[in-house]
Scaffold this motif. Structure first.
Motif, mmCIF file in Angstrom:
data_model
loop_
_atom_site.group_PDB
_atom_site.id
_atom_site.type_symbol
_atom_site.label_atom_id
_atom_site.label_comp_id
_atom_site.label_asym_id
_atom_site.label_seq_id
_atom_site.Cartn_x
_atom_site.Cartn_y
_atom_site.Cartn_z
ATOM 1 N N UNK A 1 -4.191 24.197 2.453
ATOM 2 C CA UNK A 1 -5.520 24.665 2.057
ATOM 3 C C UNK A 1 -6.144 25.386 3.245
ATOM 4 N N UNK A 2 -7.233 26.085 3.008
ATOM 5 C CA UNK A 2 -7.936 26.780 4.084
ATOM 6 C C UNK A 2 -9.391 26.351 4.116
ATOM 7 N N UNK A 3 -10.062 26.703 5.194
ATOM 8 C CA UNK A 3 -11.492 26.444 5.305
ATOM 9 C C UNK A 3 -12.239 27.182 4.196
ATOM 10 N N UNK A 4 -11.790 28.377 3.894
ATOM 11 C CA UNK A 4 -12.437 29.149 2.832
ATOM 12 C C UNK A 4 -12.315 28.454 1.481
ATOM 13 N N UNK A 5 -11.168 27.800 1.235
ATOM 14 C CA UNK A 5 -10.995 27.056 -0.017
ATOM 15 C C UNK A 5 -12.096 26.014 -0.182
ATOM 16 N N UNK A 6 -12.425 25.331 0.917
ATOM 17 C CA UNK A 6 -13.465 24.293 0.886
ATOM 18 C C UNK A 6 -14.826 24.888 0.581
ATOM 19 N N UNK B 1 -20.918 33.901 -1.038
ATOM 20 C CA UNK B 1 -21.610 32.602 -1.015
ATOM 21 C C UNK B 1 -22.955 32.761 -1.720
ATOM 22 N N UNK B 2 -23.075 32.262 -2.971
ATOM 23 C CA UNK B 2 -24.262 32.522 -3.782
ATOM 24 C C UNK B 2 -24.798 31.271 -4.485
ATOM 25 N N UNK B 3 -25.240 30.251 -3.753
ATOM 26 C CA UNK B 3 -25.849 29.079 -4.408
ATOM 27 C C UNK B 3 -27.167 29.469 -5.093
ATOM 28 N N UNK B 4 -27.575 28.648 -6.046
ATOM 29 C CA UNK B 4 -28.813 28.931 -6.769
ATOM 30 C C UNK B 4 -29.767 27.744 -6.698
ATOM 31 N N UNK C 1 -4.732 1.781 7.174
ATOM 32 C CA UNK C 1 -4.903 2.763 6.109
ATOM 33 C C UNK C 1 -4.764 4.168 6.682
ATOM 34 N N UNK C 2 -3.908 4.964 6.080
ATOM 35 C CA UNK C 2 -3.738 6.363 6.458
ATOM 36 C C UNK C 2 -4.510 7.223 5.468
ATOM 37 N N UNK C 3 -5.655 7.709 5.895
ATOM 38 C CA UNK C 3 -6.493 8.531 5.021
ATOM 39 C C UNK C 3 -5.890 9.921 4.869
ATOM 40 N N UNK C 4 -6.190 10.598 3.773
ATOM 41 C CA UNK C 4 -5.686 11.964 3.588
ATOM 42 C C UNK C 4 -6.226 12.896 4.674
ATOM 43 N N UNK C 5 -5.552 14.023 4.851
ATOM 44 C CA UNK C 5 -6.037 15.072 5.738
ATOM 45 C C UNK C 5 -6.939 16.006 4.941
ATOM 46 N N UNK C 6 -8.076 16.359 5.530
ATOM 47 C CA UNK C 6 -9.011 17.302 4.909
ATOM 48 C C UNK C 6 -9.183 18.474 5.874
ATOM 49 N N UNK C 7 -8.201 19.372 5.886
ATOM 50 C CA UNK C 7 -8.258 20.475 6.854
ATOM 51 C C UNK C 7 -9.535 21.283 6.701
ATOM 52 N N UNK C 8 -9.991 21.446 5.466
ATOM 53 C CA UNK C 8 -11.203 22.222 5.239
ATOM 54 C C UNK C 8 -12.471 21.553 5.731
ATOM 55 N N UNK D 1 -22.471 16.955 4.559
ATOM 56 C CA UNK D 1 -21.477 17.243 5.589
ATOM 57 C C UNK D 1 -20.885 18.638 5.466
ATOM 58 N N UNK D 2 -20.816 19.184 4.262
ATOM 59 C CA UNK D 2 -20.175 20.485 4.049
ATOM 60 C C UNK D 2 -20.976 21.636 4.659
ATOM 61 N N UNK D 3 -22.253 21.403 5.020
ATOM 62 C CA UNK D 3 -23.026 22.424 5.728
ATOM 63 C C UNK D 3 -22.273 22.913 6.962
ATOM 64 N N UNK D 4 -21.616 21.980 7.653
ATOM 65 C CA UNK D 4 -20.955 22.338 8.909
ATOM 66 C C UNK D 4 -19.591 22.984 8.682
ATOM 67 N N UNK D 5 -19.034 22.815 7.498
ATOM 68 C CA UNK D 5 -17.836 23.576 7.151
ATOM 69 C C UNK D 5 -18.199 25.043 6.905
ATOM 70 N N UNK D 6 -19.359 25.275 6.347
ATOM 71 C CA UNK D 6 -19.833 26.651 6.156
ATOM 72 C C UNK D 6 -20.070 27.302 7.514
ATOM 73 N N UNK D 7 -20.666 26.557 8.434
ATOM 74 C CA UNK D 7 -20.867 27.080 9.795
ATOM 75 C C UNK D 7 -19.527 27.434 10.443
ATOM 76 N N UNK D 8 -18.525 26.598 10.201
ATOM 77 C CA UNK D 8 -17.197 26.863 10.772
ATOM 78 C C UNK D 8 -16.618 28.161 10.217
ATOM 79 N N UNK D 9 -16.830 28.402 8.924
ATOM 80 C CA UNK D 9 -16.326 29.646 8.334
ATOM 81 C C UNK D 9 -17.066 30.847 8.916
ATOM 82 N N UNK D 10 -18.350 30.707 9.200
ATOM 83 C CA UNK D 10 -19.104 31.779 9.861
ATOM 84 C C UNK D 10 -18.521 32.051 11.241
#
Length: 470
Positions: A179-184, A140-143, A266-273, A205-214
């Motif tokens: 897909x996996x959480x890591x993919x996200x 994980x290397x953001x700049x 409306x049936x929204x897509x699934x976003x497992x990640x 919102x993706x901040x909390x997906x990173x927390x989930x991967x931790x």
């Protein structure tokens, strides 16, 4: 000099008369469109105004009125009032029942469960809020400004990581196994930050997906398994679960989204990640238990909030309340808990927009002794829907207004529209697929009308140029 064409049936209209007739028809249609737009605006705002004052004891009437005004068909409310559990509901679908056992997606109110999971692991000494994310996710290397940035767990917890808001559009669609959480998380592993970590609060919102991967890296379990076996189990949330596949929809009340002044299934897509940031499923009965559990087990006073950032661990913290809202493409939620009173409200709506927030604010205010009025109110997505419909009609109006005399100008106009439509997702970072999922159905009509107008301009322009050369 124009010649009239004569036939056995009599004189046919001249070319000038035909042009005048077409111009008159177009003028009538333009005026009709203007009338329609004015009527739409007038009726829209008249139907979204309520003058009555509501007080404690009027909660069900208030709920009914807001739902009727906004077209929300399925809403459930859980209230923690001292040692009493109070449940309200609204159902606008004939033959269907909505009660405290009806299941809804929670949207971003899921983040509080993820935040508590991190706090629990910190209490157990398995991680520290000041640890950099790279201690757990080495790739994980953001700049920031060309230099690798040091983002900590706390930066993720309070949305001050600098990760851009638009990264939500990068979250891939798919169920568990696809897909996996890591993919996200890998989608933004090398993204450019909008500000230095810890500098300011920008909700992504993706901040909390990173927390989930931790959480997964530390515990060796899947995120949803860890949260279910610890927090959900400890709080007694026996009916709650995570939506990790399309088949889970069968257990949940049908979600809807706005379009053309109505709400549609409306049936929204699934976003497992994105499970950790928005896809816990629960009901009003379980969520009253959750409010009681949170009241006892979460030490809000210890949260590292500041004057410039009131957010931490999935909660907005204010002197008198803690709260959070949630939105998925076809569900909306809102929780408000009093910090000094044994009172809390959790609203679940099977429709997008901010209706759940309006209902929760109103009910909370009534119980605090306030007089509550709805006044002029429409949900955020209703207003967006209105704008899209009016813009679609405006495009038709402009198409009828133009005389198309200058063919090269038509070609330039068509090119400008098409270039703008191509650049829009590039500049905004929001793809058309993402917008089709999250926006009201009328967005499709707007894009269709704009595309058709551009094609029409191109056809007229090309025809004129070819004719001139011929």
């Amino acid at each position: 000099m124009e010649k009239a064409v004569v036939s056995a049936g009599g004189d046919l209209p001249t070319a000038r008369e035909i042009r005048r007739s077409k111009q008159n028809i177009r003028k009538i249609l333009r005026r009709l469109l203007l009338v329609i737009m004015v009527v739409i605006i007038g009726l829209f705002f008249l139907s979204h105004y309520e003058y009555k004052k509501y007080r404690h004891g009027d909660e069900q009437e208030f709920l009914n009125k807001v739902c009727q005004m906004t077209g929300n068909k399925n809403v459930a409310v859980g209230i923690m009032d001292g040692n009493k559990d109070v449940f309200l509901n609204y159902c606008g679908v004939k033959g269907q029942i909505v009660d405290e056992n009806t299941l809804f997606e929670l949207g971003s109110t899921t983040k509080a469960f993820t935040g508590l999971g991190i706090l629990r692991l910190e209490e157990e000494g398995l991680l520290n809020g000041n640890d950099p994310v790279t201690d757990y996710i080495e790739w994980f290397r953001p700049t920031y400004k060309g230099t690798e940035a040091r983002i900590t767990i706390n930066d993720l917890m309070n949305h001050s990581s600098g990760i851009p808001v638009w990264t939500i559009s990068l979250i891939p669609e798919g169920s568990i196994g696809e897909i996996s959480l890591e993919d996200t998380v890998r989608e933004i592993a090398e993204c450019q930050l909008t500000h230095a970590p810890g500098e300011s609060h920008v909700y992504a919102t993706i901040n909390y997906d990173i927390l989930a991967l931790i959480i997964e890296k530390v515990t060796g379990q899947r995120y949803e398994d860890y949260i279910s076996s610890t927090i959900l189990n400890d709080a007694g949330l026996t009916e709650s679960f995570f939506r990790i596949s399309d088949t889970d929809r069968e257990r949940i009340v049908q979600g809807e989204k706005d379009g053309f002044f109505l709400t549609w299934s409306y049936d929204a897509p699934t976003y497992y990640g994105n499970t950790a940031a928005g896809y816990l499923v629960s009901n009003a009965s379980d969520l009253v238990k959750w409010m009681r559990y949170a009241k006892i087990n979460i030490d809000y006073e210890s949260f590292p909030v500041t004057d410039s950032n009131d957010y931490y661990a999935g909660w907005h913290l204010y002197p008198e309340t803690v709260h959070h809202g949630g939105n998925n493409p076809n569900y909306g939620t809102q929780i408000i808990i009093s910090r000094d009173k044994e009172f809390g409200v959790f609203v679940l709506s099977a429709s997008d927009g901010n209706v759940a927030t309006m209902i929760a604010d109103g009910i909370f205010g009534m119980h605090m002794g306030q007089e509550v009025s709805i006044g002029l109110y429409c949900s955020s997505h209703e207003l967006i829907d209105l704008v899209f419909v009016l813009c679609t009609l405006l495009i038709i109006y402009i198409a009828l207004l133009l005389k198309y005399k200058y063919k090269k100008a038509c070609l330039c106009g068509a090119g400008g529209i098409l270039v703008g439509m191509i650049l829009m997702p590039v500049i905004s970072h929001f793809s058309y697929r993402f917008l089709f999922v999250w926006m009201p159905f009328s967005f499709v009509a707007l894009i269709t009308a704009l595309s058709a107008f551009a094609i029409w301009l191109a056809i007229i322009g090309l025809t004129g140029v070819i004719t001139k050369r011929g």
